[in-house]
Scaffold this motif. Sequence first.
Motif, PDB file in Angstrom:
ATOM      1  N   ASP A 227       0.810  -1.211   0.000  1.00  0.00           N
ATOM      2  CA  ASP A 227       0.000   0.000   0.000  1.00  0.00           C
ATOM      3  C   ASP A 227       0.850   1.271   0.000  1.00  0.00           C
ATOM      4  O   ASP A 227       0.368   2.343  -0.320  1.00  0.00           O
ATOM      5  CB  ASP A 227      -0.962   0.007   1.199  1.00  0.00           C
TER       6      ASP A 227
ATOM      7  N   ASP B 165       2.772  -7.501   1.704  1.00  0.00           N
ATOM      8  CA  ASP B 165       3.021  -6.632   2.834  1.00  0.00           C
ATOM      9  C   ASP B 165       2.095  -7.108   3.951  1.00  0.00           C
ATOM     10  O   ASP B 165       0.950  -7.468   3.691  1.00  0.00           O
ATOM     11  CB  ASP B 165       2.681  -5.192   2.416  1.00  0.00           C
TER      12      ASP B 165
ATOM     13  N   SER C  66       1.237  -5.380   6.977  1.00  0.00           N
ATOM     14  CA  SER C  66       0.264  -4.371   7.421  1.00  0.00           C
ATOM     15  C   SER C  66      -0.283  -3.613   6.231  1.00  0.00           C
ATOM     16  O   SER C  66       0.394  -2.828   5.581  1.00  0.00           O
ATOM     17  CB  SER C  66       0.898  -3.422   8.431  1.00  0.00           C
TER      18      SER C  66
HETATM   19 MG    MG Z   1       1.839  -1.435   4.488  1.00  0.00          MG
END
Ligand code: MG
Length: 544
Positions: free
Chosen positions: A260, A303, A305
């Motif tokens: 993200d 990823d 988180s």
């Molecule tokens: Mg992240």
Amino acid sequence: MERLSDAIQTLAEQFLTGLAARLARIERALAELSYRPETTEALLALSREFHDLAGTGGSYGFDTLTSLSRAGEVRARRLAETSAPASADDVVHWRHLLALLLVEREHLLAGSPVVSSPALGPASSGPRTVLIVDAERETSLELGENLLTHGLSPVRASSLQQALALVSKELPVGLITDVRLPDGSGYELVRHVRALPGGRQVGILVASPNSDFLDKVEAIHSGADGYAVTPFEWDAMAERLLQYIERHGRQTARILSVEDDPDQALIIQTYLHAAGYQVEICAEPEDFETVVSAYQPDLVLLDISLPRLDGYTLARYLRQDERHATLPIIFLTGHAQPSVKVETLQAGGNDFLVKPVVPALLVATVAAHLERSRLLRGLLDRDGLTRLLTHTAFLERAKAAVSRQRRLENPKAALAMIDVDHFKLINDRYGHPTGDRVLIALSSLLRHRLRRSDVVGRYGGEEFAILIEDLELAEAERLVDRLRQDFAALTHTTSDGDAFHATFSGGVAMLDPTIDVERWKERADRALYDAKRQGRNRILPFRD
Ligand code: MG
Ligand code: GH3
Ligand code: MG
Ligand code: MG
């Protein structure tokens, strides 16, 4: 005396060869800075490396390299002067620069005759020669220019003899030959190249200015990967040749990164691109399912988180699906807590990396997992005796081909089912091991006499399936009949020294847009059944 420009060229090449080591030192300094941001040594080393790189690069006229290094140097020096510790932002900035430097290095190497170091993987290979054999000078010059823009190095021959002499000296990565040569045929050249050591790896396209001269069946049977009628769109032709070359060589693996943070995504993408991989970024975990099925990745970087859904959840989703059982999953985590390892395993992940990722480690980890899963897939998809696709794997590819064909304006695909005649008798008479050797001989023939793009599977005991795209029924029938003749001509020997021959029968059916794979197979089977009934050792088409 050596000319001055030659001497500079040599020095520039040496500089490019040593560049990998310089960039590796920058990488090490950055790794050290991310662990101990306050160390002045690492900061000074970084500033020095960037400074030297900018200076030397500048003297050879590598402008991009120089300005990137200069930017790195300025930031490092400013920090060193104020004795401020390097922040995470600083490190990210330098990593961006390093990634761009790696890419620039690839550009420079591609434009120079230096054979690059193997450390950077598939993207960095030597000059890729393509032999164009054509009596028409104009045609081959135009084509040659186009190949140059695709990063290929064209070499020209105007006769069969000239071409044979060239390939005996050095095997090209690609070959484009006219069908009619002043002193022989292009097919002859293709057969010759395929029989040379390493000749199976060459990407081969047969071309002709007249579609009447071009015999598709002969082209495939001689071992060409494809054929074209010239004047073909040069660009499209070069693209196709590149595909053939890449299919033979190590295929560019597709990597999906779910990330993200756009900065991280850029870094990952740049490093993996530089190492020769295709990379797709998925920034929204909600899109994951769609992206996976459209992109069909060979490896997934997750990823941990992420907004709303975490990486573990996505991994569990993947692992629920049997089709993704062997897909390597690597997690990226911000913290190296001991629990990460356990959670990685529980979620079905293969490995994890701690951010900020060290490029060399990222590339090495990705390469190792790709290799392992390739091996695994090979074992699962291929039949142990013949190394052809298993029944299940064949059907999977056939379904993919059907959906690909459905999207075409003029879909054209043939399915052939072939079955060895009186195989039970062969077993009874000569023993099971001899029977096995007959099956191996047949599968080897099918592999060598068809294109790599043709899908060949061992459907059952002594029954094989072949999917051939881009041929009409009559052509497919003729091609399979050529295979039948080749097989019938083989002499098999038993352990006692007895010699015998074997034959097969076959049925061919065309894909029509209204049917699915099962119906298609039924049609080919029906034609095969007719061939058996009419006396075996023959190929029959399916007709309503
Ligand atoms: Mg992240
Ligand atoms: P037809 O011409 O009608 O096809 O006759 P056939 O004898 O080939 O057909 P049938 O189906 O009666 O026999 C197939 C034989 O193939 C029976 C089976 O033992 C043998 N077979 C199946 N798989 C293997 C294998 O992997 N190795 C060997 N040696 N034989 C096998
Ligand atoms: Mg049989
Ligand atoms: Mg059978």
